[in-house]
Design a protein around this motif. Sequence first.
Motif, mmCIF file in Angstrom:
data_model
loop_
_atom_site.group_PDB
_atom_site.id
_atom_site.type_symbol
_atom_site.label_atom_id
_atom_site.label_comp_id
_atom_site.label_asym_id
_atom_site.label_seq_id
_atom_site.Cartn_x
_atom_site.Cartn_y
_atom_site.Cartn_z
ATOM 1 N N HIS A 231 40.924 28.253 38.302
ATOM 2 C CA HIS A 231 40.259 29.371 38.960
ATOM 3 C C HIS A 231 40.868 30.718 38.567
ATOM 4 O O HIS A 231 41.440 31.422 39.392
ATOM 5 N N PHE A 232 40.737 31.079 37.309
ATOM 6 C CA PHE A 232 41.168 32.405 36.884
ATOM 7 C C PHE A 232 40.338 32.858 35.698
ATOM 8 O O PHE A 232 39.647 32.064 35.055
ATOM 9 N N GLU A 233 40.418 34.130 35.411
ATOM 10 C CA GLU A 233 39.614 34.722 34.340
ATOM 11 C C GLU A 233 40.496 35.620 33.497
ATOM 12 O O GLU A 233 41.217 36.472 34.021
ATOM 13 N N ASN A 234 40.437 35.437 32.184
ATOM 14 C CA ASN A 234 41.188 36.278 31.267
ATOM 15 C C ASN A 234 40.462 37.593 31.028
ATOM 16 O O ASN A 234 39.241 37.637 30.936
ATOM 17 N N ASN A 235 41.254 38.674 30.916
ATOM 18 C CA ASN A 235 40.716 39.991 30.582
ATOM 19 C C ASN A 235 39.517 40.365 31.461
ATOM 20 O O ASN A 235 38.390 40.526 30.980
ATOM 21 N N TYR A 236 39.801 40.477 32.736
ATOM 22 C CA TYR A 236 38.792 40.792 33.749
ATOM 23 C C TYR A 236 38.610 42.308 33.830
ATOM 24 O O TYR A 236 39.576 43.057 33.958
ATOM 25 N N LEU A 237 37.368 42.764 33.734
ATOM 26 C CA LEU A 237 37.086 44.193 33.741
ATOM 27 C C LEU A 237 36.943 44.720 35.163
ATOM 28 O O LEU A 237 36.204 44.158 35.974
ATOM 29 N N VAL A 238 37.662 45.794 35.458
ATOM 30 C CA VAL A 238 37.601 46.447 36.765
ATOM 31 C C VAL A 238 37.176 47.896 36.573
ATOM 32 O O VAL A 238 37.768 48.613 35.744
ATOM 33 N N ARG A 266 39.611 34.808 47.917
ATOM 34 C CA ARG A 266 40.715 35.745 47.701
ATOM 35 C C ARG A 266 41.035 35.829 46.221
ATOM 36 O O ARG A 266 40.755 34.898 45.466
ATOM 37 N N GLU A 267 41.640 36.943 45.820
ATOM 38 C CA GLU A 267 41.989 37.131 44.414
ATOM 39 C C GLU A 267 43.355 37.791 44.291
ATOM 40 O O GLU A 267 43.858 38.407 45.239
ATOM 41 N N LEU A 294 45.162 50.072 40.990
ATOM 42 C CA LEU A 294 44.563 48.829 41.471
ATOM 43 C C LEU A 294 44.900 48.587 42.940
ATOM 44 O O LEU A 294 44.044 48.162 43.734
ATOM 45 N N GLN A 295 46.151 48.863 43.308
ATOM 46 C CA GLN A 295 46.559 48.680 44.697
ATOM 47 C C GLN A 295 45.819 49.652 45.616
ATOM 48 O O GLN A 295 45.469 49.301 46.743
ATOM 49 N N ALA A 296 45.557 50.874 45.116
ATOM 50 C CA ALA A 296 44.816 51.852 45.908
ATOM 51 C C ALA A 296 43.392 51.389 46.174
ATOM 52 O O ALA A 296 42.773 51.783 47.176
ATOM 53 N N MET A 297 42.871 50.540 45.280
ATOM 54 C CA MET A 297 41.523 50.009 45.461
ATOM 55 C C MET A 297 41.528 48.710 46.266
ATOM 56 O O MET A 297 40.481 48.098 46.468
ATOM 57 N N GLY A 298 42.719 48.287 46.702
ATOM 58 C CA GLY A 298 42.810 47.087 47.521
ATOM 59 C C GLY A 298 43.072 45.819 46.740
ATOM 60 O O GLY A 298 43.013 44.713 47.295
ATOM 61 N N HIS A 299 43.355 45.935 45.437
ATOM 62 C CA HIS A 299 43.645 44.767 44.615
ATOM 63 C C HIS A 299 45.140 44.465 44.640
ATOM 64 O O HIS A 299 45.959 45.356 44.402
ATOM 65 N N GLY A 300 45.494 43.225 44.909
ATOM 66 C CA GLY A 300 46.886 42.817 44.798
ATOM 67 C C GLY A 300 47.219 42.572 43.342
ATOM 68 O O GLY A 300 46.434 41.961 42.615
ATOM 69 N N VAL A 301 48.352 43.055 42.886
ATOM 70 C CA VAL A 301 48.708 42.918 41.470
ATOM 71 C C VAL A 301 50.198 42.652 41.324
ATOM 72 O O VAL A 301 51.013 43.192 42.063
ATOM 73 N N THR A 302 50.551 41.783 40.387
ATOM 74 C CA THR A 302 51.942 41.472 40.073
ATOM 75 C C THR A 302 52.156 41.643 38.570
ATOM 76 O O THR A 302 51.370 41.138 37.768
ATOM 77 N N LEU A 303 53.206 42.363 38.208
ATOM 78 C CA LEU A 303 53.570 42.531 36.807
ATOM 79 C C LEU A 303 54.503 41.394 36.417
ATOM 80 O O LEU A 303 55.513 41.162 37.073
ATOM 81 N N ILE A 304 54.167 40.679 35.361
ATOM 82 C CA ILE A 304 54.985 39.540 34.943
ATOM 83 C C ILE A 304 55.531 39.777 33.533
ATOM 84 O O ILE A 304 54.896 40.432 32.713
ATOM 85 N N THR A 305 56.701 39.237 33.277
ATOM 86 C CA THR A 305 57.354 39.392 31.983
ATOM 87 C C THR A 305 57.556 38.035 31.333
ATOM 88 O O THR A 305 57.416 36.990 31.969
ATOM 89 N N SER A 306 57.901 38.080 30.057
ATOM 90 C CA SER A 306 58.176 36.843 29.321
ATOM 91 C C SER A 306 59.329 36.086 29.957
ATOM 92 O O SER A 306 59.313 34.851 30.030
ATOM 93 N N ASP A 307 60.324 36.805 30.442
ATOM 94 C CA ASP A 307 61.479 36.167 31.064
ATOM 95 C C ASP A 307 61.080 35.365 32.299
ATOM 96 O O ASP A 307 61.623 34.290 32.559
ATOM 97 N N GLN A 308 60.106 35.877 33.052
ATOM 98 C CA GLN A 308 59.642 35.167 34.251
ATOM 99 C C GLN A 308 58.946 33.860 33.898
ATOM 100 O O GLN A 308 58.960 32.917 34.687
ATOM 101 N N LEU A 309 58.328 33.816 32.749
ATOM 102 C CA LEU A 309 57.639 32.596 32.340
ATOM 103 C C LEU A 309 58.601 31.600 31.704
ATOM 104 O O LEU A 309 58.496 30.390 31.920
#
Length: 400
Positions: A231-238, A266-267, A294-309
Amino acid sequence: MAIDIFTEESIICDKTAYKYYRTPPRFLEACPPLHLYSRDPRYYTLRKEPLVTEVLGTPLHVITDSAQKRSHGVTLRFHVIDRELLRGCIRETLHGFHVASPELTLFTLSRTLTFNQLVMAMYEMCGRFTLYEPSEALSNELFIRHATDVHDGWSCVSSEDGKPSKLWTRPPLTNLSTLRDFAARIKGVRGHKLFERALDCVSGMTASPLEAQISMLLWMDPALGGQGYQHFENNYLVKYSHGAGILTGKPGAEIDLRVVSPADTREWMLECQGKIVHDRVGAGTKDALRATALQAMGHGVTLITSDQLRDQHKFAVLLMLLSEKLGIVWPNKTSRQLIAENNLRADIFGDWLGLTREPTAQELKKRRLDNKARRKPGHFTKRKKATNGSGKDKNTQMRG
């Protein structure tokens, strides 16, 4: 340009075609045309051609439709492909030879890459990125020609210190729809099941290796080392709101990953911060502004790095976050699934550039045995992507 002809010893495939597709046009144009000389039995002239020494390397993988010509020589290696399969799958080049289409190239690669590596190659060819490192001779040639900054649709991504990296951006070479059509066409051909199963492991178009890596970790079946989440989508346009547009100076954004709950209620947005792509001067500020918009528009967002993966404990924290925000219950993995995950991680966080490296005889034998096992019925469940990255699938091993 696609053509419907078969010319003996003039159609490259497999790793040779992969190297060709990875090479920016400016470097190809710096080399004189190549002719696969049939009147040069020792291939003395061929081995000295700049396009061979600086780009394609040896052995050159070429196509034949005669089993009698099958060989594994030092200079040329013939791959037997039925003439009918070649129709519409051969492209003419400006460099004196023909090349298998991206789809046929991936199919021939399935015979020499590991399963995970084949999926990686599919992500790359369907994506907007590639890995390439020019030889010193080619770099010098372009410098002499003042052709280092040509506009050919390819762009080298700078590293943290401003120097050219191995990562390049370019238009996609193919797409999932075209690959599916090709998979349907090769039904019954030896190796088609493995090709189809690898294609099932590609979630969509990505713009960097990091995006492909997290997609594989989330999307691929647990039996293959992933989480089996669809349940996810790559390169989602907002499209930005008025305020968000003022903040960023942009009308909208392309989000790396939009992950939704199983019930599509939820997203959560994931933005990849690749070390090369995002850690340049000013890039961090732009990422922060976009996250704020994105947060101002009500979207939850997390920045991820290579180290986290790469770090399994840090990746587990990311899964916990998605579990909390989207109501996902990640099932515990069996010992075999954990081994598969370790193998998957070893491949996707290994040397992506090295996918074109020629395997040793022992490596090739091991890969063929492993791929043969994967072709057997029931090795893992075939899955289909849910519409628009959401919706339920009876084969998904997740609970919402």
